[in-house]
Motif scaffolding. Structure first.
Motif, PDB file in Angstrom:
ATOM      1  N   LYS A   8       0.852  -1.184   0.000  1.00 43.93           N
ATOM      2  CA  LYS A   8       0.000   0.000   0.000  1.00 43.93           C
ATOM      3  C   LYS A   8       0.889   1.235   0.000  1.00 43.93           C
ATOM      4  O   LYS A   8       1.786   1.347   0.840  1.00 43.93           O
ATOM      5  CB  LYS A   8      -0.887  -0.004   1.247  1.00 43.93           C
ATOM      6  CG  LYS A   8      -1.931  -1.098   1.223  1.00 43.93           C
ATOM      7  CD  LYS A   8      -3.023  -0.840   2.237  1.00 43.93           C
ATOM      8  CE  LYS A   8      -4.067  -1.945   2.134  1.00 43.93           C
ATOM      9  NZ  LYS A   8      -5.317  -1.614   2.805  1.00 43.93           N
ATOM     10  N   GLN A  99     -22.684  -0.487  -9.112  1.00 40.94           N
ATOM     11  CA  GLN A  99     -21.594  -1.160  -8.394  1.00 40.94           C
ATOM     12  C   GLN A  99     -20.231  -0.761  -8.951  1.00 40.94           C
ATOM     13  O   GLN A  99     -19.280  -0.510  -8.195  1.00 40.94           O
ATOM     14  CB  GLN A  99     -21.737  -2.686  -8.541  1.00 40.94           C
ATOM     15  CG  GLN A  99     -22.798  -3.344  -7.691  1.00 40.94           C
ATOM     16  CD  GLN A  99     -24.162  -3.403  -8.365  1.00 40.94           C
ATOM     17  OE1 GLN A  99     -24.470  -2.571  -9.224  1.00 40.94           O
ATOM     18  NE2 GLN A  99     -24.987  -4.349  -7.967  1.00 40.94           N
ATOM     19  N   ASN A 102     -19.224   2.937  -8.452  1.00 42.72           N
ATOM     20  CA  ASN A 102     -18.797   3.224  -7.082  1.00 42.72           C
ATOM     21  C   ASN A 102     -17.351   2.834  -6.825  1.00 42.72           C
ATOM     22  O   ASN A 102     -16.748   3.297  -5.855  1.00 42.72           O
ATOM     23  CB  ASN A 102     -19.683   2.472  -6.077  1.00 42.72           C
ATOM     24  CG  ASN A 102     -20.992   3.195  -5.821  1.00 42.72           C
ATOM     25  OD1 ASN A 102     -21.100   4.392  -6.047  1.00 42.72           O
ATOM     26  ND2 ASN A 102     -21.986   2.466  -5.332  1.00 42.72           N
TER      27      ASN A 102
ATOM     28  N   SER B  51     -22.788  -8.521  -4.649  1.00 45.63           N
ATOM     29  CA  SER B  51     -22.927  -7.136  -4.181  1.00 45.63           C
ATOM     30  C   SER B  51     -22.917  -7.043  -2.656  1.00 45.63           C
ATOM     31  O   SER B  51     -23.612  -7.798  -1.974  1.00 45.63           O
ATOM     32  CB  SER B  51     -24.240  -6.534  -4.686  1.00 45.63           C
ATOM     33  OG  SER B  51     -24.230  -6.426  -6.091  1.00 45.63           O
ATOM     34  N   LEU B  54     -19.745  -1.296   0.887  1.00 37.63           N
ATOM     35  CA  LEU B  54     -18.428  -0.993   1.439  1.00 37.63           C
ATOM     36  C   LEU B  54     -18.464   0.490   1.822  1.00 37.63           C
ATOM     37  O   LEU B  54     -18.610   1.343   0.942  1.00 37.63           O
ATOM     38  CB  LEU B  54     -17.355  -1.279   0.376  1.00 37.63           C
ATOM     39  CG  LEU B  54     -15.898  -1.183   0.796  1.00 37.63           C
ATOM     40  CD1 LEU B  54     -15.571  -2.168   1.914  1.00 37.63           C
ATOM     41  CD2 LEU B  54     -14.995  -1.447  -0.411  1.00 37.63           C
ATOM     42  N   ARG B  57     -21.390   2.130   0.338  1.00 32.88           N
ATOM     43  CA  ARG B  57     -21.547   2.211  -1.120  1.00 32.88           C
ATOM     44  C   ARG B  57     -21.622   0.821  -1.723  1.00 32.88           C
ATOM     45  O   ARG B  57     -20.830  -0.060  -1.379  1.00 32.88           O
ATOM     46  CB  ARG B  57     -20.362   2.965  -1.736  1.00 32.88           C
ATOM     47  CG  ARG B  57     -20.325   4.449  -1.355  1.00 32.88           C
ATOM     48  CD  ARG B  57     -19.116   5.103  -1.975  1.00 32.88           C
ATOM     49  NE  ARG B  57     -17.929   4.276  -1.793  1.00 32.88           N
ATOM     50  CZ  ARG B  57     -16.907   4.233  -2.644  1.00 32.88           C
ATOM     51  NH1 ARG B  57     -16.929   4.960  -3.715  1.00 32.88           N
ATOM     52  NH2 ARG B  57     -15.862   3.459  -2.398  1.00 32.88           N
ATOM     53  N   LEU B  58     -22.538   0.658  -2.630  1.00 39.69           N
ATOM     54  CA  LEU B  58     -22.748  -0.633  -3.285  1.00 39.69           C
ATOM     55  C   LEU B  58     -21.561  -0.961  -4.187  1.00 39.69           C
ATOM     56  O   LEU B  58     -21.202  -0.155  -5.054  1.00 39.69           O
ATOM     57  CB  LEU B  58     -24.034  -0.546  -4.111  1.00 39.69           C
ATOM     58  CG  LEU B  58     -24.484  -1.807  -4.837  1.00 39.69           C
ATOM     59  CD1 LEU B  58     -24.918  -2.870  -3.840  1.00 39.69           C
ATOM     60  CD2 LEU B  58     -25.617  -1.464  -5.793  1.00 39.69           C
ATOM     61  N   VAL B  59     -20.971  -2.143  -3.994  1.00 40.46           N
ATOM     62  CA  VAL B  59     -19.846  -2.564  -4.843  1.00 40.46           C
ATOM     63  C   VAL B  59     -19.969  -4.053  -5.151  1.00 40.46           C
ATOM     64  O   VAL B  59     -20.703  -4.777  -4.483  1.00 40.46           O
ATOM     65  CB  VAL B  59     -18.470  -2.306  -4.166  1.00 40.46           C
ATOM     66  CG1 VAL B  59     -18.287  -0.838  -3.841  1.00 40.46           C
ATOM     67  CG2 VAL B  59     -18.300  -3.163  -2.910  1.00 40.46           C
ATOM     68  N   CYS B  60     -19.206  -4.478  -6.161  1.00 41.39           N
ATOM     69  CA  CYS B  60     -19.066  -5.907  -6.436  1.00 41.39           C
ATOM     70  C   CYS B  60     -17.886  -6.409  -5.602  1.00 41.39           C
ATOM     71  O   CYS B  60     -16.744  -6.012  -5.844  1.00 41.39           O
ATOM     72  CB  CYS B  60     -18.751  -6.141  -7.912  1.00 41.39           C
ATOM     73  SG  CYS B  60     -20.115  -5.781  -9.005  1.00 41.39           S
ATOM     74  N   VAL B  64     -13.064  -6.324  -5.446  1.00 37.22           N
ATOM     75  CA  VAL B  64     -12.351  -5.637  -4.366  1.00 37.22           C
ATOM     76  C   VAL B  64     -11.385  -6.648  -3.749  1.00 37.22           C
ATOM     77  O   VAL B  64     -11.800  -7.759  -3.406  1.00 37.22           O
ATOM     78  CB  VAL B  64     -13.350  -5.143  -3.298  1.00 37.22           C
ATOM     79  CG1 VAL B  64     -12.612  -4.475  -2.142  1.00 37.22           C
ATOM     80  CG2 VAL B  64     -14.359  -4.174  -3.914  1.00 37.22           C
ATOM     81  N   GLU B  68      -8.350  -4.588   0.837  1.00 39.37           N
ATOM     82  CA  GLU B  68      -8.954  -3.251   0.740  1.00 39.37           C
ATOM     83  C   GLU B  68      -9.996  -3.004   1.827  1.00 39.37           C
ATOM     84  O   GLU B  68     -10.439  -1.872   2.030  1.00 39.37           O
ATOM     85  CB  GLU B  68      -9.624  -3.054  -0.623  1.00 39.37           C
ATOM     86  CG  GLU B  68      -8.693  -3.075  -1.803  1.00 39.37           C
ATOM     87  CD  GLU B  68      -7.882  -1.810  -1.938  1.00 39.37           C
ATOM     88  OE1 GLU B  68      -8.160  -0.832  -1.214  1.00 39.37           O
ATOM     89  OE2 GLU B  68      -6.958  -1.817  -2.765  1.00 39.37           O
ATOM     90  N   GLU B  70      -9.542  -3.275   4.899  1.00 39.18           N
ATOM     91  CA  GLU B  70      -8.888  -2.792   6.124  1.00 39.18           C
ATOM     92  C   GLU B  70      -9.479  -1.441   6.563  1.00 39.18           C
ATOM     93  O   GLU B  70      -9.502  -0.480   5.789  1.00 39.18           O
ATOM     94  CB  GLU B  70      -7.381  -2.631   5.859  1.00 39.18           C
ATOM     95  CG  GLU B  70      -6.595  -2.007   6.994  1.00 39.18           C
ATOM     96  CD  GLU B  70      -6.511  -2.901   8.230  1.00 39.18           C
ATOM     97  OE1 GLU B  70      -6.407  -4.126   8.076  1.00 39.18           O
ATOM     98  OE2 GLU B  70      -6.559  -2.347   9.357  1.00 39.18           O
ATOM     99  N   ALA B 111     -28.476  -4.457  -3.124  1.00 37.01           N
ATOM    100  CA  ALA B 111     -28.505  -3.332  -4.067  1.00 37.01           C
ATOM    101  C   ALA B 111     -29.764  -2.491  -3.863  1.00 37.01           C
ATOM    102  O   ALA B 111     -29.720  -1.254  -3.870  1.00 37.01           O
ATOM    103  CB  ALA B 111     -28.430  -3.847  -5.507  1.00 37.01           C
TER     104      ALA B 111
END
Lengths: 325, 158
Positions: A8, A99, A102, B51, B54, B57-60, B64, B68, B70, B111
């Motif tokens: 990171k 999705q 975002n 989905s 995070l 916020r909506l994410v796939c 990720v 990430e 953390e 979602a």
């Protein structure tokens, strides 16, 4: 996914040093993670840049300065973007899904890889993925491929919507690298395939996109992005056009047009723009100018329809821009 | 390669796990935390079965990386019901029979919850566009859209 090491970055300097030593940048990951799972991309080292302070979006007078790590959704929803350049929001919201918007960042959006199916098919020839392995699209499926900027090595289009709007808006990139900062037009980020389609952009090793600057202009809000596609959402463009008009009493002072889905990079239509200057903003001027988009265009067996759809999309986008209330 | 130690919050609970660089958040939820509600459909960000939210916020979660998460906050389908009490969206999906095979259902519920959090009174078109990234091959979407609209109305107290 093939194992890789991940660090990171806590500062921009950190990130650039890691990249200079061979690491690939990862931000939203919507392209890279996907392609790593498919083993189309096989980096052995990634540097995560998500913690870097590149998430700011601000107006500077009438200009917009969009940090490279601003997500597509944050950019589309930002009040300054909607006020100063609503065409950017429009182009962003026509792309991907909630999705993905975002996660995906503005810098990453510009560097996304092509959606040519052969690029992801490891057992098919693709000069972009594997240099000198041939182009399977040339005589294979080429129904959604480029007609402008192609070479005998590659027909793949660039898939970004917002890049098309940014190119029309004369936006510039700010990049930072081992040799310091440089600024250049977004249009110059993209390379034509020529004999080296695997080289897609003009960033030097280690260079990091830090921001995109969109100059204020006389255009907003008379600017529209029209995307023609096989279904009404969540699909890449077949043909798209960003059209910007500066009008005075129904006469065009200046026009700017860029197209997506037709070129091996986001394609600025300068001949069309020049033909429109000083003309009345009516359908016959638009049609006359749009025909000039075909100069140098070459279709293959599957994408001949784009030779009609491209000028028609330009005409419609110009009408939409003219008719913005 | 050395595993990464990740400290995060999942459905309000503090959680720690060890993961490899190449494990996605979806892999970590399913394989390290036994939260198997989020599904692996396409693994390329196209289908939305994975989905999660995070930081709201909506994410796939398949796109990720696990590392990430953390210091972030993750919400999954497992956090949607309050004990034995189903979320209104879950109840309305049952009432409208808005599912068949069920693989897409957790992702669609997460979602839809994200949509109603930012827009409590969506039009049908807004529901359809918002759910564009969640593919369902069974229902034809009609019952899903009706269930979401009905849940939204109930949650507004209409």
């Amino acid at each position: 996914m093939i194992p890789f090491s991940l660090q990171k970055a806590s500062s921009v300097g950190d990130a650039i040093a890691a990249a200079r030593a061979g690491a690939r940048y990862i931000a939203g990951g919507t392209t890279l993670v996907d392609l790593m799972r498919e083993e189309v991309e096989q980096p052995d080292r990634l540097v995560d840049i998500n913690a870097l302070p590149l998430k700011r979006l601000q107006a500077d007078g009438d200009d917009l300065v969009i940090g490279a790590l601003v997500t597509m959704s944050a950019c589309a929803a930002h009040p300054d973007v909607k006020r100063l350049q609503p065409v950017i929001s429009e182009a962003l919201l026509e792309g991907a899904s909630p999705q993905l918007r975002n996660l995906a960042t503005m810098g990453g959006n510009l560097l996304q890889r092509t959606r040519c199916p052969y690029f992801r098919m490891l057992d098919a020839g693709c000069n972009k993925r594997t240099p000198d392995s041939g182009c399977s699209a040339m005589d294979g499926y080429n129904g959604n491929h480029a007609v402008l900027g192609t070479s005998s090595h590659c027909l793949a289009t660039h898939a970004s919507d917002v890049a098309v709007a940014l190119v029309a808006l004369d936006a510039t990139m700010q990049v930072l690298g081992p040799n310091g900062e440089r600024t250049f037009p977004v249009e110059d980020l993209f390379r034509l395939p020529g004999t080296t389609p695997h080289l897609e952009h003009t960033l030097q090793p280690g260079e990091l996109i830090t921001a995109i600057r969109v100059p204020g202009g006389r255009y907003a809000p008379r600017a529209r992005y029209l995307k023609v596609r096989d279904r009404s959402s969540y699909e890449f463009a077949v043909v798209s056009a960003a059209a910007l008009l500066d009008l005075e009493n129904g006469v065009i002072r200046e026009a700017r047009i860029a197209c997506g889905g037709v070129g091996t990079k986001p394609w600025r239509m300068r001949a069309c723009e020049q033909a429109l200057a000083g003309r009345p903003a009516d359908r016959s001027s638009f049609e006359l100018a749009a025909r000039l988009s075909l100069a140098g265009a070459q279709a293959r067996s599957g994408n001949k329809f784009k030779m009609e759809l491209m000028p028609a999309t330009i005409v419609r986008a110009l009408e939409l821009a003219r008719d913005v209330p | 390669m050395a595993k990464h130690h990740v400290t995060t919050t999942v459905n309000g609970d503090p959680v720690e796990y060890l993961c490899e660089s190449e494990q996605t958040l979806l892999d970590c939820l399913r394989d390290e935390l036994d939260l198997v509600g989020a599904k692996e459909g396409c693994s390329s960000g196209d289908c939305g079965a994975c989905s999660v939210l995070l930081d709201g916020r909506l994410v796939c979660s398949c796109l990720v990386l696990g590392v990430e998460a953390e210091g972030r906050s993750v919400e999954t389908i497992e956090g949607m019901a309050q004990g034995d009490e189903l979320h209104p969206l879950q109840r309305k999906f049952l009432e409208h029979a808005a599912l068949q095979c069920g693989i897409c259902t957790p992702g669609i519920l997460v979602a839809a919850k994200a949509l109603l959090a930012k827009n409590p009174d969506p039009t049908e078109t807004q529901v359809r566009y918002w759910l564009a990234g969640n593919l369902c091959r069974c229902t034809g979407y009609d019952k899903i859209v009706r269930a979401v609209m009905d849940a939204a109305a109930e949650m507004r107290g209409a």
